[in-house]
Write a protein that holds these residues in place. Structure first.
Motif, PDB file in Angstrom:
ATOM      1  N   THR A  24       0.793  -1.191   0.023  1.00 40.94           N
ATOM      2  CA  THR A  24       0.072  -0.059   0.026  1.00 40.94           C
ATOM      3  C   THR A  24       0.859   1.251  -0.244  1.00 40.94           C
ATOM      4  O   THR A  24       0.242   2.278  -0.001  1.00 40.94           O
ATOM      5  CB  THR A  24      -0.866   0.010   1.205  1.00 40.94           C
ATOM      6  N   VAL A  25       2.302   1.184  -0.063  1.00 37.05           N
ATOM      7  CA  VAL A  25       3.168   2.295   0.220  1.00 37.05           C
ATOM      8  C   VAL A  25       2.796   3.243  -1.483  1.00 37.05           C
ATOM      9  O   VAL A  25       2.846   2.445  -2.624  1.00 37.05           O
ATOM     10  CB  VAL A  25       4.522   1.846  -0.002  1.00 37.05           C
ATOM     11  N   THR A  26       2.643   4.256  -1.290  1.00 41.73           N
ATOM     12  CA  THR A  26       2.647   5.184  -2.577  1.00 41.73           C
ATOM     13  C   THR A  26       3.885   6.110  -2.801  1.00 41.73           C
ATOM     14  O   THR A  26       4.395   6.730  -1.809  1.00 41.73           O
ATOM     15  CB  THR A  26       1.389   6.233  -2.358  1.00 41.73           C
ATOM     16  N   ALA A  27       4.292   5.958  -3.973  1.00 41.45           N
ATOM     17  CA  ALA A  27       5.572   6.870  -4.398  1.00 41.45           C
ATOM     18  C   ALA A  27       5.106   8.299  -4.856  1.00 41.45           C
ATOM     19  O   ALA A  27       3.943   8.479  -5.245  1.00 41.45           O
ATOM     20  CB  ALA A  27       6.118   6.010  -5.538  1.00 41.45           C
ATOM     21  N   ARG A  28       5.760   9.207  -4.144  1.00 37.80           N
ATOM     22  CA  ARG A  28       5.496  10.881  -4.666  1.00 37.80           C
ATOM     23  C   ARG A  28       6.368  11.177  -5.818  1.00 37.80           C
ATOM     24  O   ARG A  28       6.192  12.279  -6.290  1.00 37.80           O
ATOM     25  CB  ARG A  28       5.267  11.344  -3.540  1.00 37.80           C
ATOM     26  N   THR A  29       7.686  10.576  -5.871  1.00 39.34           N
ATOM     27  CA  THR A  29       8.848  11.256  -6.628  1.00 39.34           C
ATOM     28  C   THR A  29       9.252   9.782  -7.426  1.00 39.34           C
ATOM     29  O   THR A  29       8.826   8.863  -7.388  1.00 39.34           O
ATOM     30  CB  THR A  29      10.045  11.523  -5.725  1.00 39.34           C
ATOM     31  N   TRP A  30      10.006  10.462  -8.672  1.00 36.74           N
ATOM     32  CA  TRP A  30      10.532   9.451  -9.457  1.00 36.74           C
ATOM     33  C   TRP A  30      11.549   8.179  -8.746  1.00 36.74           C
ATOM     34  O   TRP A  30      11.527   7.127  -8.776  1.00 36.74           O
ATOM     35  CB  TRP A  30      11.353   9.890 -10.508  1.00 36.74           C
ATOM     36  N   GLU A  31      12.253   8.965  -7.733  1.00 37.18           N
ATOM     37  CA  GLU A  31      13.275   7.900  -6.986  1.00 37.18           C
ATOM     38  C   GLU A  31      12.350   7.000  -6.100  1.00 37.18           C
ATOM     39  O   GLU A  31      12.847   5.880  -5.916  1.00 37.18           O
ATOM     40  CB  GLU A  31      14.319   8.937  -5.987  1.00 37.18           C
ATOM     41  N   GLU A  32      11.114   7.434  -5.383  1.00 33.00           N
ATOM     42  CA  GLU A  32      10.411   6.684  -4.659  1.00 33.00           C
ATOM     43  C   GLU A  32      10.071   5.382  -5.450  1.00 33.00           C
ATOM     44  O   GLU A  32       9.909   4.274  -5.071  1.00 33.00           O
ATOM     45  CB  GLU A  32       9.332   7.385  -3.974  1.00 33.00           C
ATOM     46  N   THR A  33       9.395   5.958  -6.557  1.00 29.07           N
ATOM     47  CA  THR A  33       8.670   5.034  -7.502  1.00 29.07           C
ATOM     48  C   THR A  33       9.819   4.001  -8.128  1.00 29.07           C
ATOM     49  O   THR A  33       9.326   2.737  -8.198  1.00 29.07           O
ATOM     50  CB  THR A  33       8.440   5.816  -9.059  1.00 29.07           C
ATOM     51  N   ARG A  34      11.097   4.343  -8.408  1.00 37.82           N
ATOM     52  CA  ARG A  34      12.037   3.551  -8.713  1.00 37.82           C
ATOM     53  C   ARG A  34      12.335   2.529  -7.642  1.00 37.82           C
ATOM     54  O   ARG A  34      12.506   1.346  -7.973  1.00 37.82           O
ATOM     55  CB  ARG A  34      13.451   4.029  -9.142  1.00 37.82           C
ATOM     56  N   LEU A  35      12.478   2.908  -6.507  1.00 33.67           N
ATOM     57  CA  LEU A  35      12.852   1.954  -5.388  1.00 33.67           C
ATOM     58  C   LEU A  35      11.753   0.834  -5.058  1.00 33.67           C
ATOM     59  O   LEU A  35      12.042  -0.047  -4.961  1.00 33.67           O
ATOM     60  CB  LEU A  35      12.994   2.752  -3.957  1.00 33.67           C
ATOM     61  N   LEU A  36      10.608   1.739  -5.296  1.00 35.38           N
ATOM     62  CA  LEU A  36       9.208   0.442  -4.908  1.00 35.38           C
ATOM     63  C   LEU A  36       9.352  -0.497  -6.122  1.00 35.38           C
ATOM     64  O   LEU A  36       9.131  -1.489  -5.794  1.00 35.38           O
ATOM     65  CB  LEU A  36       8.115   1.267  -5.055  1.00 35.38           C
ATOM     66  N   SER A  37       9.383   0.103  -7.222  1.00 33.64           N
ATOM     67  CA  SER A  37       9.467  -0.973  -8.394  1.00 33.64           C
ATOM     68  C   SER A  37      10.588  -2.017  -8.344  1.00 33.64           C
ATOM     69  O   SER A  37      10.113  -3.162  -8.582  1.00 33.64           O
ATOM     70  CB  SER A  37       9.760  -0.072  -9.743  1.00 33.64           C
ATOM     71  N   VAL A  38      11.716  -1.499  -8.107  1.00 35.72           N
ATOM     72  CA  VAL A  38      12.793  -2.508  -8.022  1.00 35.72           C
ATOM     73  C   VAL A  38      12.675  -3.535  -6.663  1.00 35.72           C
ATOM     74  O   VAL A  38      12.615  -4.791  -6.891  1.00 35.72           O
ATOM     75  CB  VAL A  38      14.273  -1.915  -7.975  1.00 35.72           C
ATOM     76  N   ALA A  39      12.239  -2.951  -5.727  1.00 41.19           N
ATOM     77  CA  ALA A  39      11.753  -3.865  -4.486  1.00 41.19           C
ATOM     78  C   ALA A  39      10.743  -4.651  -4.576  1.00 41.19           C
ATOM     79  O   ALA A  39      10.815  -5.976  -4.311  1.00 41.19           O
ATOM     80  CB  ALA A  39      11.452  -2.909  -3.395  1.00 41.19           C
ATOM     81  N   ALA A  40       9.751  -4.319  -5.589  1.00 42.34           N
ATOM     82  CA  ALA A  40       8.638  -5.424  -5.746  1.00 42.34           C
ATOM     83  C   ALA A  40       9.055  -6.606  -6.558  1.00 42.34           C
ATOM     84  O   ALA A  40       8.190  -7.527  -6.608  1.00 42.34           O
ATOM     85  CB  ALA A  40       7.481  -4.500  -6.707  1.00 42.34           C
ATOM     86  N   ASP A  41      10.110  -6.507  -7.352  1.00 44.09           N
ATOM     87  CA  ASP A  41      10.736  -7.437  -8.147  1.00 44.09           C
ATOM     88  C   ASP A  41      11.192  -8.661  -7.212  1.00 44.09           C
ATOM     89  O   ASP A  41      11.451  -9.716  -7.840  1.00 44.09           O
ATOM     90  CB  ASP A  41      11.897  -7.003  -9.163  1.00 44.09           C
ATOM     91  N   TYR A  42      11.290  -8.567  -5.929  1.00 45.10           N
ATOM     92  CA  TYR A  42      11.863  -9.385  -4.983  1.00 45.10           C
ATOM     93  C   TYR A  42      11.130 -10.742  -4.957  1.00 45.10           C
ATOM     94  O   TYR A  42       9.916 -10.484  -4.866  1.00 45.10           O
ATOM     95  CB  TYR A  42      12.432  -8.967  -3.654  1.00 45.10           C
ATOM     96  N   SER A  43      11.749 -11.855  -5.161  1.00 43.36           N
ATOM     97  CA  SER A  43      11.137 -13.239  -4.780  1.00 43.36           C
ATOM     98  C   SER A  43      12.030 -14.020  -4.178  1.00 43.36           C
ATOM     99  O   SER A  43      13.177 -13.911  -4.424  1.00 43.36           O
ATOM    100  CB  SER A  43      10.612 -13.785  -6.221  1.00 43.36           C
ATOM    101  N   GLU A  44      11.507 -14.814  -3.326  1.00 41.82           N
ATOM    102  CA  GLU A  44      12.589 -15.963  -2.815  1.00 41.82           C
ATOM    103  C   GLU A  44      12.969 -16.798  -3.708  1.00 41.82           C
ATOM    104  O   GLU A  44      13.804 -17.691  -3.336  1.00 41.82           O
ATOM    105  CB  GLU A  44      11.955 -16.599  -1.622  1.00 41.82           C
TER     106      GLU A  44
END
Length: 83
Positions: A24-44
């Protein structure tokens, strides 16, 4: 974003960041969007080669976010590692 600072300052591991993000985290900047996008790619199930690349990309995104904000490392990092 305290997770970015924790990773940028070696207080959190990339896995800590990947596991610590709420969907439910919302990004407000390009940098936040990038971090959230990369982090979301994590999988065990990431293989060793994929994991190393993901960790590098996440660290880069965290450093970019940390550099782009006026918050400092003194804001505190929830769950920061003590080792």
């Amino acid at each position: 974003m305290t997770l970015a600072f924790g990773l940028a300052h070696d207080e959190l591991s990339p896995k800590d960041v990947g596991n610590g993000l709420s969907m439910t985290v919302t990004a407000r900047t390009w940098e936040e969007t990038r971090l959230l996008s990369v982090a979301a790619d994590y999988s065990e199930w990431l293989g060793p080669d994929e994991l190393a690349g993901w960790e590098k990309e996440l660290r880069t995104a965290a450093h970019s976010l940390a550099a782009a904000t006026d918050l400092g490392p003194s804001i505190g990092v929830p769950g920061a590692r003590s080792d």
